[in-house]
Design an enzyme around this catalytic site. Sequence first.
Site, PDB file in Angstrom:
ATOM      1  N   HIS A 108       0.850  -1.197   0.000  1.00 43.64           N
ATOM      2  CA  HIS A 108       0.000   0.000   0.000  1.00 43.64           C
ATOM      3  C   HIS A 108       0.889   1.251   0.000  1.00 43.64           C
ATOM      4  O   HIS A 108       1.961   1.255   0.610  1.00 43.64           O
ATOM      5  CB  HIS A 108      -0.914  -0.007   1.231  1.00 43.64           C
ATOM      6  CG  HIS A 108      -2.015   0.996   1.123  1.00 43.64           C
ATOM      7  ND1 HIS A 108      -1.822   2.334   1.359  1.00 43.64           N
ATOM      8  CD2 HIS A 108      -3.321   0.851   0.766  1.00 43.64           C
ATOM      9  CE1 HIS A 108      -2.963   2.979   1.163  1.00 43.64           C
ATOM     10  NE2 HIS A 108      -3.894   2.102   0.801  1.00 43.64           N
ATOM     11  N   GLU A 187      -4.264   2.468  -7.479  1.00 47.19           N
ATOM     12  CA  GLU A 187      -4.666   3.402  -6.430  1.00 47.19           C
ATOM     13  C   GLU A 187      -3.749   4.624  -6.493  1.00 47.19           C
ATOM     14  O   GLU A 187      -2.713   4.667  -5.805  1.00 47.19           O
ATOM     15  CB  GLU A 187      -4.558   2.691  -5.069  1.00 47.19           C
ATOM     16  CG  GLU A 187      -5.345   3.377  -4.015  1.00 47.19           C
ATOM     17  CD  GLU A 187      -5.533   2.525  -2.774  1.00 47.19           C
ATOM     18  OE1 GLU A 187      -6.682   2.162  -2.486  1.00 47.19           O
ATOM     19  OE2 GLU A 187      -4.551   2.224  -2.081  1.00 47.19           O
TER      20      GLU A 187
HETATM   21  P1  13P Z   1      -9.832   6.274   0.554  1.00 50.74           P
HETATM   22  O1  13P Z   1     -10.998   5.466   0.037  1.00 50.74           O
HETATM   23  O2  13P Z   1     -10.043   6.827   1.917  1.00 50.74           O
HETATM   24  O3  13P Z   1      -9.415   7.282  -0.456  1.00 50.74           O
HETATM   25  O4  13P Z   1      -8.611   5.254   0.703  1.00 50.74           O
HETATM   26  C1  13P Z   1      -8.253   4.482  -0.377  1.00 50.74           C
HETATM   27  C2  13P Z   1      -7.238   3.504   0.076  1.00 50.74           C
HETATM   28  O5  13P Z   1      -6.118   3.875   0.366  1.00 50.74           O
HETATM   29  C3  13P Z   1      -7.659   2.099   0.191  1.00 50.74           C
HETATM   30  O6  13P Z   1      -6.565   1.254   0.312  1.00 50.74           O
END
Ligand code: 13P
Length: 284
Positions: A108, A187
């Site tokens: 992450h 992401e």
């Molecule tokens: P948010 O949905 O709060 O933007 O976070 C996304 C995230 O980092 C999920 O791993």
Amino acid sequence: MEGTMEAQAQQHMDKRLVICNWKAYLGIAESVRTAEAIAESFSDSEKGCLLAIAPTNLALCRVGEIISKAGISLCAQDIDIGGKGAKTGSTPIEVLEEAGCEFAIIGHSERRHRKAPETKESDALINRKLDICLNSQIIPILCTGETEEERYRGATNNAIKKQLVGGLEGISAEAKEGIEKLIVAYEPVWAISSNRISRIPDVTEVNEACKMIRRHLYSLFVKEKADRIRIIYGGSVEPANVSAYLSVNGIRGVLVGKAGTDAAKMEAMLKAVGSGPVAQLLPS
Ligand code: 13P
């Protein structure tokens, strides 16, 4: 063991994925309460979607007990390298399996881009974690995505390539054999609600990133295996935008952060996901 893994993978393959990463937003009692509320509202009509929750490690067992009864899966937010043994403070994969985790989030951005340089996770470390997961019962969710600065200077493709190649190149033959179970999350760091600047990506941008990811997967694995790797989107997913992200060709689900800790938002989100069309479940 092999048969179980195959059955599990096949069962997952056809469903839209909604993975809630609770990060460190909730304590143990809050995690239990939120899990109970989400489990209660997770109705049969939404079972076309596979919902997984990643609570803080200390709440894994209690949350797992609650959500498993409602057909919701358990996810770890990370794994440690190395197995059981003399490793103080470590949570090895065997213990996560015993707790009932079916998924684990790996790499992450909140671990890759930590402020203190000596605690930042490298692609090499992520590579080892992926190898461990791919040789276990646990399905890894590899997070990729560019920072705001990388996007600004047109380096999105390079950033994603580095994360995919660094994370996956040279994994063991056994891990490569089972690579279909891998999930890749796109992401973008700048779209995560806690660091968001002014906007979130539109569907065209997510589609572009999805194509980049697929191209790099083709360079790493044989096509028929690479085609089966699922790509999901994460970054400020909310009930109001979840359907748009799921309409992107090749996007098989979402990784939800903050909104996933709110049971009312999750109810609305799952309704939207459960009623969406299935044509999007094709590779990009
Ligand atoms: P948010 O949905 O709060 O933007 O976070 C996304 C995230 O980092 C999920 O791993």
